[in-house]
Design a protein around this motif. Structure first.
Motif, mmCIF file in Angstrom:
data_model
loop_
_atom_site.group_PDB
_atom_site.id
_atom_site.type_symbol
_atom_site.label_atom_id
_atom_site.label_comp_id
_atom_site.label_asym_id
_atom_site.label_seq_id
_atom_site.Cartn_x
_atom_site.Cartn_y
_atom_site.Cartn_z
ATOM 1 N N ALA A 17 42.701 -36.412 -23.690
ATOM 2 C CA ALA A 17 42.732 -35.286 -22.749
ATOM 3 C C ALA A 17 41.364 -35.072 -22.106
ATOM 4 O O ALA A 17 40.333 -35.391 -22.693
ATOM 5 N N PRO A 18 41.327 -34.510 -20.881
ATOM 6 C CA PRO A 18 40.044 -34.221 -20.233
ATOM 7 C C PRO A 18 39.326 -33.048 -20.882
ATOM 8 O O PRO A 18 39.951 -32.178 -21.500
ATOM 9 N N ASP A 19 38.002 -33.068 -20.770
ATOM 10 C CA ASP A 19 37.145 -31.950 -21.201
ATOM 11 C C ASP A 19 37.208 -31.693 -22.703
ATOM 12 O O ASP A 19 36.916 -30.584 -23.163
ATOM 13 N N THR A 20 37.588 -32.683 -23.483
ATOM 14 C CA THR A 20 37.620 -32.524 -24.931
ATOM 15 C C THR A 20 37.506 -33.885 -25.578
ATOM 16 O O THR A 20 37.986 -34.885 -25.030
ATOM 17 N N GLU A 21 36.840 -33.955 -26.717
ATOM 18 C CA GLU A 21 36.696 -35.239 -27.389
ATOM 19 C C GLU A 21 38.022 -35.715 -27.949
ATOM 20 O O GLU A 21 38.336 -36.895 -27.925
ATOM 21 N N LEU A 22 38.819 -34.765 -28.465
ATOM 22 C CA LEU A 22 40.120 -35.100 -29.021
ATOM 23 C C LEU A 22 41.188 -34.205 -28.411
ATOM 24 O O LEU A 22 40.983 -33.004 -28.255
ATOM 25 N N ASP A 23 42.305 -34.792 -28.075
ATOM 26 C CA ASP A 23 43.449 -34.032 -27.595
ATOM 27 C C ASP A 23 44.100 -33.368 -28.807
ATOM 28 O O ASP A 23 44.638 -34.051 -29.678
ATOM 29 N N GLU A 24 44.048 -32.061 -28.878
ATOM 30 C CA GLU A 24 44.581 -31.371 -30.052
ATOM 31 C C GLU A 24 46.058 -31.664 -30.273
ATOM 32 O O GLU A 24 46.526 -31.707 -31.406
ATOM 33 N N ALA A 25 46.792 -31.880 -29.206
ATOM 34 C CA ALA A 25 48.218 -32.164 -29.339
ATOM 35 C C ALA A 25 48.491 -33.605 -29.750
ATOM 36 O O ALA A 25 49.564 -33.913 -30.267
ATOM 37 N N ASN A 26 47.515 -34.485 -29.548
ATOM 38 C CA ASN A 26 47.691 -35.911 -29.855
ATOM 39 C C ASN A 26 46.320 -36.515 -30.144
ATOM 40 O O ASN A 26 45.806 -37.331 -29.376
ATOM 41 N N PRO A 27 45.700 -36.138 -31.268
ATOM 42 C CA PRO A 27 44.308 -36.526 -31.513
ATOM 43 C C PRO A 27 44.087 -38.025 -31.712
ATOM 44 O O PRO A 27 42.962 -38.495 -31.588
ATOM 45 N N GLU A 28 45.151 -38.767 -31.998
ATOM 46 C CA GLU A 28 45.011 -40.204 -32.208
ATOM 47 C C GLU A 28 45.495 -41.018 -31.011
ATOM 48 O O GLU A 28 45.586 -42.237 -31.077
ATOM 49 N N ASN A 29 45.812 -40.321 -29.923
ATOM 50 C CA ASN A 29 46.280 -40.986 -28.694
ATOM 51 C C ASN A 29 47.465 -41.908 -28.965
ATOM 52 O O ASN A 29 47.525 -43.051 -28.487
ATOM 53 N N ARG A 30 48.414 -41.402 -29.749
ATOM 54 C CA ARG A 30 49.607 -42.191 -30.065
ATOM 55 C C ARG A 30 50.563 -42.253 -28.872
ATOM 56 O O ARG A 30 50.543 -41.403 -27.993
ATOM 57 N N PHE A 31 51.429 -43.257 -28.909
ATOM 58 C CA PHE A 31 52.330 -43.550 -27.800
ATOM 59 C C PHE A 31 53.581 -42.666 -27.849
ATOM 60 O O PHE A 31 54.701 -43.158 -27.985
ATOM 61 N N GLY A 32 53.427 -41.359 -27.730
ATOM 62 C CA GLY A 32 54.582 -40.487 -27.619
ATOM 63 C C GLY A 32 55.234 -40.626 -26.254
ATOM 64 O O GLY A 32 54.615 -41.139 -25.312
ATOM 65 N N PRO A 33 56.483 -40.194 -26.101
ATOM 66 C CA PRO A 33 57.167 -40.325 -24.804
ATOM 67 C C PRO A 33 56.393 -39.702 -23.648
ATOM 68 O O PRO A 33 56.292 -40.305 -22.569
ATOM 69 N N ALA A 34 55.853 -38.496 -23.834
ATOM 70 C CA ALA A 34 55.106 -37.846 -22.759
ATOM 71 C C ALA A 34 53.828 -38.617 -22.449
ATOM 72 O O ALA A 34 53.424 -38.736 -21.278
ATOM 73 N N TRP A 35 53.178 -39.132 -23.470
ATOM 74 C CA TRP A 35 51.971 -39.937 -23.288
ATOM 75 C C TRP A 35 52.291 -41.205 -22.505
ATOM 76 O O TRP A 35 51.573 -41.582 -21.576
ATOM 77 N N LEU A 36 53.382 -41.871 -22.867
ATOM 78 C CA LEU A 36 53.797 -43.078 -22.144
ATOM 79 C C LEU A 36 54.094 -42.771 -20.683
ATOM 80 O O LEU A 36 53.713 -43.539 -19.784
ATOM 81 N N ASP A 37 54.767 -41.644 -20.433
ATOM 82 C CA ASP A 37 55.048 -41.243 -19.060
ATOM 83 C C ASP A 37 53.749 -41.058 -18.276
ATOM 84 O O ASP A 37 53.621 -41.507 -17.124
ATOM 85 N N ALA A 38 52.784 -40.379 -18.902
ATOM 86 C CA ALA A 38 51.520 -40.096 -18.226
ATOM 87 C C ALA A 38 50.757 -41.369 -17.910
ATOM 88 O O ALA A 38 50.272 -41.564 -16.783
ATOM 89 N N VAL A 39 50.643 -42.254 -18.888
ATOM 90 C CA VAL A 39 49.886 -43.492 -18.677
ATOM 91 C C VAL A 39 50.573 -44.374 -17.639
ATOM 92 O O VAL A 39 49.912 -44.963 -16.770
#
Length: 232
Positions: A17-39
């Protein structure tokens, strides 16, 4: 969620996520459906306006920890379609009409380790973080597309060890085993990625995309094969 950041030298795809070292909702940058959609959407943006090389990186402890196992275990009936989406992500990176550089800032495991291999050039943090394929230790199979990706992008001795033993490779080990081209201290990682981007910027265009597709045609065919429901 992942985002793009443009500079004079390159466009950078951040997996967190922007403006943060870790995305609190996905701190390990795993391939969730929403994450896949975004990428997928961000890669489409890069492909639509191929004017600068692409650097793929993240911040914090993880580059990406790969598959969203919580989602996998709770949606087992949707696993083939989910894995097909992962394969599509790999295909997008492998065929972009711009040079791609993975700046691996931290742990890259499983499907995340494979994502790093899709880049044209890979630089890994030297002092901390591992590249690893934990599937054997977790009693998980590799798909046809994933096996082809690993077999194509890694030396035979390395891919055999990595797939069968789940060994963890640090940055310098990853260089010596042909997983990445070079390693760098974390402070130098972004600078070195930009240097590689500048050196390859003149190659941008439809010809580089055509070369990539022809170079990787058998791999792309394997990645396009639907995942069978019998995988597990």
């Amino acid at each position: 969620m992942p985002f793009l950041s443009a500079a004079d030298e390159a466009v950078t795809l951040y997996l967190g996520a922007p403006d943060t070292e870790l995305d609190e909702a996905n701190p390990e940058n795993r391939f969730g459906p929403a994450w896949l959609d975004a990428v997928a959407g961000l890669l489409d943006e890069v492909a639509a306006e191929p004017t600068k090389p692409l650097i793929i990186t993240a911040t914090g402890k993880f580059f990406t920890n790969g598959l969203d196992t919580d989602y996998v275990f709770s949606h087992s009936d949707e696993l083939p379609a989910y894995l097909d989406r992962v394969h599509a992500l790999y295909t997008s990176v492998l065929t972009l009409p711009v040079p791609t550089i993975a700046a691996i800032n931290g742990h890259a495991f499983g499907a995340g380790a494979m994502l790093a291999l899709c880049a044209d050039h890979r630089i890994m943090r030297a002092d901390r973080g591992y590249w690893s394929l934990p599937e054997a230790a977790l009693n998980m199979p590799f798909t046809r597309g994933m096996s082809a990706l690993l077999r194509t992008r890694l030396p035979d001795a390395t891919v055999t060890e990595a797939m069968l033993t789940s060994r963890r490779y640090g940055g310098n080990d990853a260089v010596s085993h042909g997983i990445v081209e070079e390693s760098a201290d974390v402070e130098a990682l972004p600078t070195r990625a930009r240097e590689v981007a500048v050196a390859r910027a003149s190659l941008i265009g439809p010809n580089i995309a055509l070369i990539k597709k022809r170079l990787r045609r058998p791999l792309l065919e394997d990645l396009a094969a639907p995942t069978p429901a019998s995988l597990l």
